[in-house]
Write an enzyme that holds these catalytic residues in place. Structure first.
Site, PDB file in Angstrom:
ATOM      1  N   SER A 129      -2.238 -11.792  -1.896  1.00 10.39           N
ATOM      2  CA  SER A 129      -1.427 -11.194  -0.828  1.00 10.39           C
ATOM      3  C   SER A 129      -2.174 -11.216   0.485  1.00 10.39           C
ATOM      4  O   SER A 129      -3.410 -11.116   0.519  1.00 10.39           O
ATOM      5  CB  SER A 129      -1.113  -9.755  -1.226  1.00 10.39           C
ATOM      6  OG  SER A 129      -0.582  -9.036  -0.139  1.00 10.39           O
ATOM      7  N   TYR A 154      -3.497  -0.783  -4.879  1.00  9.82           N
ATOM      8  CA  TYR A 154      -2.829  -2.060  -5.126  1.00  9.82           C
ATOM      9  C   TYR A 154      -3.542  -3.187  -4.381  1.00  9.82           C
ATOM     10  O   TYR A 154      -3.898  -4.225  -4.961  1.00  9.82           O
ATOM     11  CB  TYR A 154      -1.352  -1.992  -4.693  1.00  9.82           C
ATOM     12  CG  TYR A 154      -0.744  -3.356  -4.489  1.00  9.82           C
ATOM     13  CD1 TYR A 154      -0.328  -4.122  -5.574  1.00  9.82           C
ATOM     14  CD2 TYR A 154      -0.631  -3.916  -3.210  1.00  9.82           C
ATOM     15  CE1 TYR A 154       0.190  -5.393  -5.385  1.00  9.82           C
ATOM     16  CE2 TYR A 154      -0.119  -5.182  -3.015  1.00  9.82           C
ATOM     17  CZ  TYR A 154       0.290  -5.914  -4.103  1.00  9.82           C
ATOM     18  OH  TYR A 154       0.790  -7.173  -3.909  1.00  9.82           O
ATOM     19  N   LYS A 158      -5.865  -6.710  -5.668  1.00 12.39           N
ATOM     20  CA  LYS A 158      -5.733  -8.120  -5.278  1.00 12.39           C
ATOM     21  C   LYS A 158      -7.100  -8.668  -4.840  1.00 12.39           C
ATOM     22  O   LYS A 158      -7.468  -9.797  -5.174  1.00 12.39           O
ATOM     23  CB  LYS A 158      -4.690  -8.281  -4.170  1.00 12.39           C
ATOM     24  CG  LYS A 158      -3.266  -8.029  -4.628  1.00 12.39           C
ATOM     25  CD  LYS A 158      -2.795  -9.069  -5.647  1.00 12.39           C
ATOM     26  CE  LYS A 158      -1.482  -8.714  -6.292  1.00 12.39           C
ATOM     27  NZ  LYS A 158      -1.129  -9.561  -7.452  1.00 12.39           N
TER      28      LYS A 158
HETATM   29  C1  UD1 Z   1       3.549  -4.207   1.686  1.00 13.78           C
HETATM   30  C2  UD1 Z   1       2.110  -4.458   1.356  1.00 13.78           C
HETATM   31  C3  UD1 Z   1       1.910  -5.769   0.673  1.00 13.78           C
HETATM   32  C4  UD1 Z   1       2.792  -5.867  -0.530  1.00 13.78           C
HETATM   33  C5  UD1 Z   1       4.231  -5.684  -0.077  1.00 13.78           C
HETATM   34  C6  UD1 Z   1       5.173  -5.790  -1.250  1.00 13.78           C
HETATM   35  C7  UD1 Z   1       0.460  -3.495   2.845  1.00 13.78           C
HETATM   36  C8  UD1 Z   1      -0.287  -3.675   4.126  1.00 13.78           C
HETATM   37  N1  UD1 Z   1       1.317  -4.478   2.559  1.00 13.78           N
HETATM   38  O1  UD1 Z   1       3.880  -5.070   2.755  1.00 13.78           O
HETATM   39  O2  UD1 Z   1       0.597  -5.916   0.253  1.00 13.78           O
HETATM   40  O3  UD1 Z   1       2.616  -7.119  -1.140  1.00 13.78           O
HETATM   41  O4  UD1 Z   1       4.345  -4.405   0.549  1.00 13.78           O
HETATM   42  O5  UD1 Z   1       5.280  -4.621  -1.961  1.00 13.78           O
HETATM   43  O6  UD1 Z   1       0.308  -2.535   2.141  1.00 13.78           O
HETATM   44  N2  UD1 Z   1       9.671  -0.808   7.229  1.00 13.78           N
HETATM   45  C9  UD1 Z   1      10.531   0.046   7.912  1.00 13.78           C
HETATM   46  N3  UD1 Z   1      11.417   0.765   7.187  1.00 13.78           N
HETATM   47  C10 UD1 Z   1      11.509   0.701   5.820  1.00 13.78           C
HETATM   48  C11 UD1 Z   1      10.620  -0.171   5.142  1.00 13.78           C
HETATM   49  C12 UD1 Z   1       9.717  -0.902   5.876  1.00 13.78           C
HETATM   50  O7  UD1 Z   1      10.490   0.140   9.140  1.00 13.78           O
HETATM   51  O8  UD1 Z   1      12.322   1.404   5.235  1.00 13.78           O
HETATM   52  C13 UD1 Z   1       8.731  -1.634   8.002  1.00 13.78           C
HETATM   53  C14 UD1 Z   1       7.272  -1.389   7.665  1.00 13.78           C
HETATM   54  O9  UD1 Z   1       6.743  -0.388   8.478  1.00 13.78           O
HETATM   55  C15 UD1 Z   1       6.676  -2.767   7.947  1.00 13.78           C
HETATM   56  C16 UD1 Z   1       7.802  -3.746   7.654  1.00 13.78           C
HETATM   57  O10 UD1 Z   1       8.988  -2.981   7.664  1.00 13.78           O
HETATM   58  O11 UD1 Z   1       6.370  -2.863   9.300  1.00 13.78           O
HETATM   59  C17 UD1 Z   1       7.652  -4.419   6.315  1.00 13.78           C
HETATM   60  O12 UD1 Z   1       7.437  -3.427   5.326  1.00 13.78           O
HETATM   61  P1  UD1 Z   1       7.397  -3.763   3.746  1.00 13.78           P
HETATM   62  O13 UD1 Z   1       8.591  -4.572   3.382  1.00 13.78           O
HETATM   63  O14 UD1 Z   1       7.165  -2.487   3.028  1.00 13.78           O
HETATM   64  O15 UD1 Z   1       6.155  -4.727   3.581  1.00 13.78           O
HETATM   65  P2  UD1 Z   1       4.618  -4.532   4.027  1.00 13.78           P
HETATM   66  O16 UD1 Z   1       4.315  -3.130   4.278  1.00 13.78           O
HETATM   67  O17 UD1 Z   1       4.358  -5.524   5.097  1.00 13.78           O
END
Ligand code: UD1
Length: 345
Positions: A129, A154, A158
Site C-alpha cells: 500500500s 494495519y 504492510k
Molecule cells: C486508507 C489507508 C490505506 C488503506 C485504505 C483502504 C491510510 C493513510 N490509508 O486510505 O492504507 O489501504 O484506507 O482501507 O491510512 N473521506 C471523507 N469522508 C469519508 C471517507 C473518507 O472525506 O466518509 C476522505 C478521507 O479523509 C481521505 C479520502 O476521503 O481524504 C480517502 O479516504 P479513504 O477512502 O478512507 O482512503 P485513505 O484514507 O486514503
C-alpha cells in the site's frame, strides 16, 4: 492444448482479489483461490464465472492455518506463482484490535513464504500500500521515497510484511517478489458481477459516496477542508480496480519471464493524478447524475494530507498503465451499488 499456468490467489474472493482472478483467467492463466471468507462470500465465485465462463478452483482455508495451507499446495502441485492478498484491511479496526492485525497479516505471509520455499515455488506478488510512504516529502511519490513510521497497526503490517519479504530474499532463498503499492482502489467490474462488499458503515470514501447516493446514508461527511491543498480537502490517487487487477497479471508475467532486475522490486500502482475529495464528489455527480448530499466536518485522525503516485516505473518495466477514466470508474461503482441494492434506473 497447452496447459494453463496455475496461479495461487490468496484472498481471491475479496475485492481486489476477485477482479484479479478475472484478469488472470482472461489472460490465459488458471487460478486457485484460497480464502477464509471472513470478509467475502462464496457467491463471488459465481460472479467470476459469469464474467469469464470459468469457475476458479477454490479452497476455503485460512492462510494462518499452516497444515490447511499445505493441503492446498498438495492438492494443486502445478502452482507456478502466488499473489498474496489475504489480510485484514480496516485501518480503524486495526487501532482497536492490533493483535488481530499482526497475527493475521504476518502469520499468513510467513506461512505462504515457508510453503513456497519448501516447494521451490519462487514467484510471489504481494499486496502492499502507498500507506508505507506516509506523507511523502515530494509529490508525486516514487518507489525510492523513504518508508515513514506507520500511523496504524494495519499500515505497520504492510511495512513489516515488505521487510519480511526483503529479509527472506536477502538470506539467499530462491524467492522473486514484487511488492505492488496500491494507491486508492475504487470502482467495480463494468458488468457489476463483482465489486466491493463493505461490511457495516463504510470507512472508505467511494463506498460511502455510493451508499449515500443510494439513500442508505443521509449525507457524506467530508473530513476537513482546511488542508494545504487548492480546495482544502485531501488529495488521493484513485485507481480503477480493473486497472489494478491487470497490474497483477503484468507482475506475474514479468516474474515468470524473468524480467525482474532484483529479487524484490516495488511498484507504485496508481494513475499519477491526484484528486481532492471535493473534486471526486463533483465528478461523481457529473458522471452519474445521482444526488449526493454532503457536509464539511473536522479532519479524521491519521489522514494524510495529499498523496499521488509516480507510476512511471510500473509503466515502463511492467508495461502496465491505468487506462480507465475516473468518470467510467465512478459509474462502475454506482452501477455495482445499484445492483446490490436492487435499485433500478
Ligand atoms: C486508507 C489507508 C490505506 C488503506 C485504505 C483502504 C491510510 C493513510 N490509508 O486510505 O492504507 O489501504 O484506507 O482501507 O491510512 N473521506 C471523507 N469522508 C469519508 C471517507 C473518507 O472525506 O466518509 C476522505 C478521507 O479523509 C481521505 C479520502 O476521503 O481524504 C480517502 O479516504 P479513504 O477512502 O478512507 O482512503 P485513505 O484514507 O486514503
Amino acid at each position: 492444448m497447452m496447459k494453463k499456468p496455475l496461479i495461487l490467489v490468496t484472498g481471491g474472493a475479496g475485492y481486489i482479489g476477485s477482479h484479479t482472478v478475472v484478469a488472470l483467467q482472461q489472460a490465459g492463466f488458471e487460478a486457485v483461490i484460497v480464502d477464509n471468507l471472513s470478509n467475502s462470500t462464496v457467491e463471488v465465485l459465481s460472479g467470476i464465472a459469469r464474467i469469464t465462463g470459468i469457475r476458479p478452483h477454490f479452497a476455503q482455508v485460512d492462510c494462518c492455518d499452516r497444515p490447511a495451507l499445505a493441503g492446498v499446495f498438495d492438492a494443486w502441485p502445478g502452482i507456478v506463482a502466488a499473489i498474496h492478498f489475504a489480510a485484514s484491511k480496516s485501518v480503524g479496526e486495526s487501532v482497536h484490535q492490533p493483535l488481530k492485525y499482526y497475527h493475521n497479516n504476518l502469520q499468513s505471509l510467513i506461512n505462504m513464504l515457508d510453503e513456497m520455499l519448501h516447494r521451490g515455488i519462487a514467484h510471489f506478488v504481494f499486496s502492499s500500500s502507498c500507506t508505507v510512504y506516509g506523507q511523502p516529502d515530494r509529490l508525486p511519490v516514487t518507489e525510492d521515497a523513504p518508508v515513514k513510521p506507520a500511523i496504524s497497526p494495519y499500515g505497520n503490517t504492510k511495512q513489516i510484511c515488505e521487510e519480511i519479504i526483503r529479509d527472506t530474499a536477502a538470506a539467499g532463498f530462491a524467492l522473486q517478489s514484487i511488492l505492488l503499492r496500491y494507491f486508492n482502489p475504487i470502482g467495480a467490474h463494468p458488468s457489476a458481477e463483482i465489486g466491493e462488499l463493505p461490511v457495516g458503515v463504510p470507512q472508505n470514501l467511494v463506498p460511502f459516496i455510493t451508499q449515500t447516493a443510494a439513500g442508505i446514508r443521509k449525507e457524506l461527511s467530508v473530513f476537513g477542508n482546511d488542508y494545504a491543498t487548492p480546495d482544502g480537502s485531501c488529495i488521493r490517487d484513485y485507481i480503477n480496480v480493473v486497472d489494478l487487477a491487470r497490474a497483477h497479471v503484468s507482475a506475474v508475467n514479468y516474474l515468470l519471464e524473468g524480467k525482474n532486475t532484483a529479487p524484490v522490486e516495488a511498484f507504485n500502482i496508481g494513475t499519477g493524478r491526484g484528486l481532492s475529495v471535493l473534486e471526486l464528489i463533483a465528478l461523481f455527480r457529473q458522471a452519474t447524475g445521482a444526488a449526493l448530499p454532503f457536509k464539511i466536518v473536522g479532519r479524521r485522525a491519521g489522514d494524510i494530507e495529499q498523496v499521488w503516485a509516480d507510476p512511471r516505473k510500473a509503466n515502463s518495466a511492467l508495461g502496465w498503465q491505468a487506462t480507465e477514466t475516473i468518470e467510467d470508474t465512478l459509474r462502475s461503482a454506482w452501477k455495482w451499488e445499484k445492483r446490490i441494492r436492487g435499485i433500478n434506473d
